[in-house]
Design an enzyme around this catalytic site. Structure first.
Site, PDB file in Angstrom:
ATOM      1  N   SER A  21       0.713  -1.100  -0.208  1.00 49.90           N
ATOM      2  CA  SER A  21      -0.090  -0.035   0.319  1.00 49.90           C
ATOM      3  C   SER A  21       1.389   1.570  -0.038  1.00 49.90           C
ATOM      4  O   SER A  21       1.651   1.254   0.225  1.00 49.90           O
ATOM      5  CB  SER A  21      -0.539  -0.331   1.196  1.00 49.90           C
ATOM      6  OG  SER A  21      -1.083   1.597   1.177  1.00 49.90           O
TER       7      SER A  21
ATOM      8  N   TYR B 233      -1.705  -0.635  10.467  1.00 51.61           N
ATOM      9  CA  TYR B 233      -1.474  -1.927   8.992  1.00 51.61           C
ATOM     10  C   TYR B 233       0.001  -0.741   8.102  1.00 51.61           C
ATOM     11  O   TYR B 233       0.242  -1.373   7.438  1.00 51.61           O
ATOM     12  CB  TYR B 233      -3.234  -0.378   8.095  1.00 51.61           C
ATOM     13  CG  TYR B 233      -3.125  -0.915   6.722  1.00 51.61           C
ATOM     14  CD1 TYR B 233      -3.087  -2.008   6.716  1.00 51.61           C
ATOM     15  CD2 TYR B 233      -2.952  -0.094   5.948  1.00 51.61           C
ATOM     16  CE1 TYR B 233      -3.525  -2.228   5.158  1.00 51.61           C
ATOM     17  CE2 TYR B 233      -2.936  -0.020   4.346  1.00 51.61           C
ATOM     18  CZ  TYR B 233      -3.916  -1.296   4.294  1.00 51.61           C
ATOM     19  OH  TYR B 233      -3.664  -1.318   3.055  1.00 51.61           O
TER      20      TYR B 233
END
Length: 263
Positions: A150, A163
């Site tokens: 990501s 995350y």
């Protein structure tokens, strides 16, 4: 659209394929003629998806598509799933790791147990899966590994307490795999998506610029897999900003992020 000439007959194992980008990639690959092994935790969801592929085929071959449930948090579960795929097909051509979890959190909410759970899925799950397929890839001197990270893994961001570090580790892992394995005939790519409309991003309480639907994200992702670049990132109007931010010194980066996010 994906290129049928590139994908037709390729044996692709998609991990994290039950929803979101994973399910969208699976549908797109099935239309392009790939053979799919789809994995996630819910066997029922996978079977429904596999049935959808088979009904869309004019003459589905036996074992053209496999629904193999597994939990990426378990060494044994991943190993058993890989053995099922290898018994059915003899091996694979592509491992596409899409499994992930996300919980927004600030530093004063730090919970080690939650951090461990997210790291187990986002990073260690990829290691478990790669460790299964890697020996056969090395023996063949060919194979394709693609890991979905990501843009949140490129630099520290507010609300990305768990995350972001897990995705940063995954990106770092992909870079090392590329250095080690490309000279031995293997392809390694890392995927850095921006915001995609999924149940995970639905948790966000802030504006998500350039938000993509899973189907659009899947087409961009698969088009990148057809190319030779190590990094696949999209939508570029958004993700290019993160590459620029990655180059900034901390004395510029921290004030800029605080102003941009208001956090």
């Amino acid at each position: 659209m994906s290129s049928p000439s590139f994908w037709r007959g390729k044996r692709c194992w998609l991990v994290g394929a039950s929803s979101g980008i994973g399910a969208a990639c699976a549908r797109e690959l099935a239309r392009a003629g790939a053979r799919l092994a789809i994995s996630a935790r819910s066997q029922d969801t996978l079977e429904a998806l596999r049935t959808e592929f088979s009904q869309g085929a004019q003459d589905p071959a036996p074992n053209a598509h496999l629904a193999v449930a597994m939990d990426v948090r378990s060494d044994e579960s991943v190993a058993v799933a890989w053995e099922r795929i290898r018994e059915a097909w003899g091996g694979i051509d592509l491992l596409l790791y899409l499994a992930g979890n996300y919980v927004p959190a600030r530093s004063w909410e730090l919970d080690v147990g939650r951090a461990r759970d997210i790291l187990d899925i986002n990073y260690l799950g990829a290691l478990r899966t790669v460790s299964c397929v890697l020996p056969s890839f090395l023996e063949a001197g060919a194979g394709h590994i693609a890991l979905t990270s990501s843009v949140a893994g490129l630099r520290g961001l507010p609300k990305s307490l768990y995350y972001g570090p897990s995705k940063a580790a995954l990106t770092h892992f992909a870079e090392i795999l590329r250095l080690d394995l490309e000279p031995r005939g293997l392809r390694v790519q890392v995927i850095h998506p921006g915001f995609v409309a999924t149940p995970l991003t639905a948790q966000n309480d802030f504006a998500m610029p350039h938000l993509l639907q899973p189907e659009a994200a899947a087409q961009l992702l698969l088009r990148g897999l057809e190319g030779r670049s190590f990094e696949i990132h999209f939508p570029k109007a958004f993700t290019r900003r993160f590459h620029w931010l990655r180059c900034l010194p901390y004395s510029w980066y921290f004030p800029l992020i605080r102003r941009a996010t208001g956090l």
